[in-house]
Write a protein that holds these residues in place. Structure first.
Motif, PDB file in Angstrom:
ATOM      1  N   PRO A 157       1.006  -1.195  -0.097  1.00 40.22           N
ATOM      2  CA  PRO A 157       0.075  -0.031   0.163  1.00 40.22           C
ATOM      3  C   PRO A 157       0.839   1.124   0.085  1.00 40.22           C
ATOM      4  CG  PRO A 157       0.153  -0.910   2.299  1.00 40.22           C
ATOM      5  CD  PRO A 157       0.804  -2.029   1.290  1.00 40.22           C
ATOM      6  N   ARG A 158       0.370   2.234  -0.530  1.00 40.47           N
ATOM      7  CA  ARG A 158       0.981   3.540  -0.456  1.00 40.47           C
ATOM      8  C   ARG A 158       0.210   4.631   0.212  1.00 40.47           C
ATOM      9  NH1 ARG A 158       4.527   5.908  -3.568  1.00 40.47           N
ATOM     10  NH2 ARG A 158       4.550   3.814  -5.111  1.00 40.47           N
ATOM     11  N   GLN A 159       1.153   5.569   1.043  1.00 39.02           N
ATOM     12  CA  GLN A 159       0.506   6.581   1.796  1.00 39.02           C
ATOM     13  C   GLN A 159      -0.513   7.422   0.910  1.00 39.02           C
ATOM     14  OE1 GLN A 159       4.019   8.310   3.542  1.00 39.02           O
ATOM     15  NE2 GLN A 159       3.606   7.642   5.398  1.00 39.02           N
ATOM     16  N   ARG A 160      -1.579   7.889   1.659  1.00 40.62           N
ATOM     17  CA  ARG A 160      -2.313   8.812   0.847  1.00 40.62           C
ATOM     18  C   ARG A 160      -2.154  10.173   0.944  1.00 40.62           C
ATOM     19  NH1 ARG A 160      -7.719   5.328   2.571  1.00 40.62           N
ATOM     20  NH2 ARG A 160      -6.484   5.339   4.579  1.00 40.62           N
ATOM     21  N   ARG A 161      -0.822  10.331   1.699  1.00 39.72           N
ATOM     22  CA  ARG A 161      -0.658  11.841   2.265  1.00 39.72           C
ATOM     23  C   ARG A 161       0.679  11.871   2.506  1.00 39.72           C
ATOM     24  NH1 ARG A 161      -4.579  13.655   7.312  1.00 39.72           N
ATOM     25  NH2 ARG A 161      -3.655  11.788   8.773  1.00 39.72           N
ATOM     26  N   GLY A 162       1.279  13.096   2.995  1.00 41.38           N
ATOM     27  CA  GLY A 162       2.447  13.381   3.129  1.00 41.38           C
ATOM     28  C   GLY A 162       3.404  12.841   2.008  1.00 41.38           C
ATOM     29  N   ARG A 163       4.466  12.138   2.419  1.00 42.87           N
ATOM     30  CA  ARG A 163       5.642  11.746   1.335  1.00 42.87           C
ATOM     31  C   ARG A 163       5.059  10.416   0.427  1.00 42.87           C
ATOM     32  NH1 ARG A 163      11.407  10.279   3.483  1.00 42.87           N
ATOM     33  NH2 ARG A 163      11.758  10.491   1.212  1.00 42.87           N
ATOM     34  N   ARG A 164       3.775  10.162   0.612  1.00 40.95           N
ATOM     35  CA  ARG A 164       3.317   8.992   0.074  1.00 40.95           C
ATOM     36  C   ARG A 164       4.358   7.861  -0.396  1.00 40.95           C
ATOM     37  NH1 ARG A 164      -0.967   9.497  -2.788  1.00 40.95           N
ATOM     38  NH2 ARG A 164      -0.190   8.370  -4.679  1.00 40.95           N
ATOM     39  N   LEU A 165       4.932   7.517   0.585  1.00 43.01           N
ATOM     40  CA  LEU A 165       5.628   6.280   0.805  1.00 43.01           C
ATOM     41  C   LEU A 165       5.056   5.010   0.415  1.00 43.01           C
ATOM     42  CD1 LEU A 165       7.923   7.294   3.841  1.00 43.01           C
ATOM     43  CD2 LEU A 165       8.620   7.516   1.415  1.00 43.01           C
ATOM     44  N   CYS A 166       5.822   4.296  -0.441  1.00 46.87           N
ATOM     45  CA  CYS A 166       5.392   2.665  -0.431  1.00 46.87           C
ATOM     46  C   CYS A 166       6.780   1.895  -0.365  1.00 46.87           C
ATOM     47  CB  CYS A 166       4.838   2.666  -1.514  1.00 46.87           C
ATOM     48  SG  CYS A 166       4.551   1.075  -2.375  1.00 46.87           S
ATOM     49  N   LEU A 167       6.751   0.655   0.119  1.00 44.60           N
ATOM     50  CA  LEU A 167       8.183  -0.071   0.168  1.00 44.60           C
ATOM     51  C   LEU A 167       8.592  -0.267  -1.036  1.00 44.60           C
ATOM     52  CD1 LEU A 167       7.236  -3.021   3.003  1.00 44.60           C
ATOM     53  CD2 LEU A 167       8.543  -0.552   3.242  1.00 44.60           C
ATOM     54  N   ALA A 168       7.984  -0.315  -2.343  1.00 44.15           N
ATOM     55  CA  ALA A 168       8.536  -0.597  -3.415  1.00 44.15           C
ATOM     56  C   ALA A 168       9.410   0.342  -3.900  1.00 44.15           C
ATOM     57  CB  ALA A 168       7.360  -0.726  -4.598  1.00 44.15           C
ATOM     58  N   ASP A 169       9.199   1.823  -3.322  1.00 46.66           N
ATOM     59  CA  ASP A 169       9.943   3.109  -3.575  1.00 46.66           C
ATOM     60  C   ASP A 169      11.460   2.859  -3.033  1.00 46.66           C
ATOM     61  OD1 ASP A 169       7.490   4.041  -4.469  1.00 46.66           O
ATOM     62  OD2 ASP A 169       7.412   5.520  -2.951  1.00 46.66           O
ATOM     63  N   PHE A 170      11.728   2.010  -2.316  1.00 46.76           N
ATOM     64  CA  PHE A 170      13.029   1.690  -1.599  1.00 46.76           C
ATOM     65  C   PHE A 170      14.006   0.909  -2.616  1.00 46.76           C
ATOM     66  CE2 PHE A 170      10.576   2.810   2.211  1.00 46.76           C
ATOM     67  CZ  PHE A 170      11.143   3.743   2.447  1.00 46.76           C
ATOM     68  N   PHE A 171      13.568   0.535  -3.778  1.00 48.61           N
ATOM     69  CA  PHE A 171      14.120  -0.344  -4.619  1.00 48.61           C
ATOM     70  C   PHE A 171      14.280   0.316  -6.047  1.00 48.61           C
ATOM     71  CE2 PHE A 171      12.369  -2.806  -1.314  1.00 48.61           C
ATOM     72  CZ  PHE A 171      13.594  -3.864  -1.020  1.00 48.61           C
ATOM     73  N   ARG A 172      15.176  -0.105  -6.825  1.00 48.83           N
ATOM     74  CA  ARG A 172      15.400   0.469  -8.211  1.00 48.83           C
ATOM     75  C   ARG A 172      14.018   0.191  -9.069  1.00 48.83           C
ATOM     76  NH1 ARG A 172      19.430   2.663  -6.237  1.00 48.83           N
ATOM     77  NH2 ARG A 172      21.425   3.140  -7.458  1.00 48.83           N
ATOM     78  N   PRO A 173      13.726   1.137  -9.687  1.00 45.37           N
ATOM     79  CA  PRO A 173      12.600   1.267 -10.567  1.00 45.37           C
ATOM     80  C   PRO A 173      12.926   0.224 -11.704  1.00 45.37           C
ATOM     81  CG  PRO A 173      13.218   3.444 -10.568  1.00 45.37           C
ATOM     82  CD  PRO A 173      14.037   2.668  -9.537  1.00 45.37           C
ATOM     83  N   GLU A 174      11.986  -0.659 -12.374  1.00 50.02           N
ATOM     84  CA  GLU A 174      12.198  -1.317 -13.434  1.00 50.02           C
ATOM     85  C   GLU A 174      12.894  -0.628 -14.631  1.00 50.02           C
ATOM     86  OE1 GLU A 174       9.761  -5.008 -15.324  1.00 50.02           O
ATOM     87  OE2 GLU A 174       8.813  -3.037 -15.274  1.00 50.02           O
ATOM     88  N   GLU A 175      12.477   0.376 -14.970  1.00 46.88           N
ATOM     89  CA  GLU A 175      12.521   1.397 -15.848  1.00 46.88           C
ATOM     90  C   GLU A 175      14.165   1.683 -15.767  1.00 46.88           C
ATOM     91  OE1 GLU A 175      10.054   4.013 -13.522  1.00 46.88           O
ATOM     92  OE2 GLU A 175      10.218   2.021 -14.004  1.00 46.88           O
ATOM     93  N   SER A 176      14.729   1.681 -14.807  1.00 45.50           N
ATOM     94  CA  SER A 176      16.003   2.327 -14.622  1.00 45.50           C
ATOM     95  C   SER A 176      16.994   1.473 -15.433  1.00 45.50           C
ATOM     96  CB  SER A 176      16.586   2.451 -12.899  1.00 45.50           C
ATOM     97  OG  SER A 176      16.550   1.167 -12.489  1.00 45.50           O
ATOM     98  N   GLY A 177      16.713   0.128 -15.607  1.00 47.92           N
ATOM     99  CA  GLY A 177      17.643  -0.835 -16.210  1.00 47.92           C
ATOM    100  C   GLY A 177      18.568  -1.446 -15.234  1.00 47.92           C
ATOM    101  N   GLU A 178      18.727  -1.078 -13.961  1.00 43.09           N
ATOM    102  CA  GLU A 178      19.421  -1.739 -12.792  1.00 43.09           C
ATOM    103  C   GLU A 178      18.637  -2.789 -12.157  1.00 43.09           C
ATOM    104  OE1 GLU A 178      22.238   1.414 -10.807  1.00 43.09           O
ATOM    105  OE2 GLU A 178      20.363   2.772 -11.563  1.00 43.09           O
TER     106      GLU A 178
END
Length: 315
Positions: A157-178
């Motif tokens: 789940p993602r926060q609905r306010r504030g920084r809108r954090l989600c655990l997935a954000d702490f990893f390289r995005p797929e589109e980065s190629g890394e």
């Protein structure tokens, strides 16, 4: 409590009272609507250029026979004495202070119980853990196999306010190629200590039961923290750990260990995915149909190396 004890003992006719329906004011619904996020996935401002550490191995390893002395220093006495054993100063201000109770009651009882656990061989501390290649996509953490194909994925789940954090954000995005790396671990102090607490409960030794049960829970947590420190060491940034143990208990180290069922990853069904990856039955830990770990004195976790990873509530 009488009803609960009756149910646990299997007394005929014993049952817990019906849950009362909770009434929610109409205004609460309006607040809920106002806090809904805009359409689509909006990634938080978590950095994506932090170095990705190189794990010492890929896949899983099993460690058994961990001695109490190795993880005893990670036992959080404050959580044990206050949270589990209920040591506290009298409200009137009379009598001993909390610090005095710790010295006269808490630590002597703790030393006695730890000696007993070792003498009677009631601890079977073991760990299964591993490192897995991964990437993120929107709110998903995607675990990859060695060929870079999707093996499984976690949706957080993602926060609905504030920084809108989600655990997935702490990893390289797929589109980065890394490709990033995630740690997974399951630890247990074994089933013997649970069997012993059950005997105390059945014999109506409730104080002894509460003390030993509380200690067993905190020992499992101590083992989890100890192994998390091991993971930080293997990933090469244990040197960033604070020197003071109280700062360690305050989680002032790099990264975080997220257990299933808490604010950032509340879906207990994800335990089945961790179990599939780690196969914790190799250390005697099994998952129930309700996604509870057995023995009870066991914990699982997703271990994140990102420097910004801290606990948060996504709801």
């Amino acid at each position: 409590m009488d009803a609960l004890i009756g149910v646990k003992r299997g007394v005929p006719g014993a049952a817990l009272p019906e849950l009362r329906q909770r009434r929610v004011r109409a205004s609460a619904t309006a607040v809920e609507v106002d806090e809904r996020p805009e359409e689509g996935h909006v990634r938080s401002d978590v950095a994506t250029d932090n170095p990705v550490p190189t794990p010492p191995f890929r896949g899983t390893r099993v460690i058994k026979g961990i001695q109490l002395k190795e993880y005893a220093s990670w036992l959080d006495e404050g959580a044990l004495f206050k949270g589990q054993w209920g040591l506290k100063q009298a409200r009137t201000g009379d009598g001993p202070t909390y610090e005095e109770l710790v010295e006269t009651e808490g630590r002597p009882r703790l030393r006695g119980l730890l000696d007993r656990l070792q003498t009677e061989n009631l601890l079977e501390a073991a760990v299964v853990y591993g490192y897995f290649p991964c990437v993120s996509k929107d709110d998903d953490l995607i675990i990859l196999d060695e060929q870079g194909n999707e093996r499984t994925r976690f949706t957080f789940p993602r926060q609905r306010r504030g920084r809108r954090l989600c655990l997935a954000d702490f990893f390289r995005p797929e589109e980065s190629g890394e490709t990033d790396v995630v740690g997974l671990q399951v630890v247990t102090v074994g089933s013997r200590i649970g069997e012993e607490t059950a005997k105390l409960f059945e014999s109506n030794s409730y104080r002894d039961y509460l003390e030993l049960h509380g200690l067993s829970v905190q020992l499992a947590e101590a083992l989890a923290e100890y192994w998390h420190a091991r993971v930080r060491s293997e990933l090469g940034f244990a040197g960033e750990d604070p020197a003071d143990v109280e700062d360690m208990f305050a989680l002032k180290y790099r990264g975080a260990r997220f257990s299933l069922g808490y604010g950032a990853c509340p879906d207990l069904e994800d335990r089945a995915k961790i179990a599939e990856l780690l196969r914790p039955e190799r250390i005697g830990v099994h998952l129930s149909e309700e996604f509870q770990l057995h023995p009870e004195q066991s914990t699982d976790a997703i271990v994140i190396h990102h420097p910004e990873a801290k606990y948060f509530n996504a709801r």
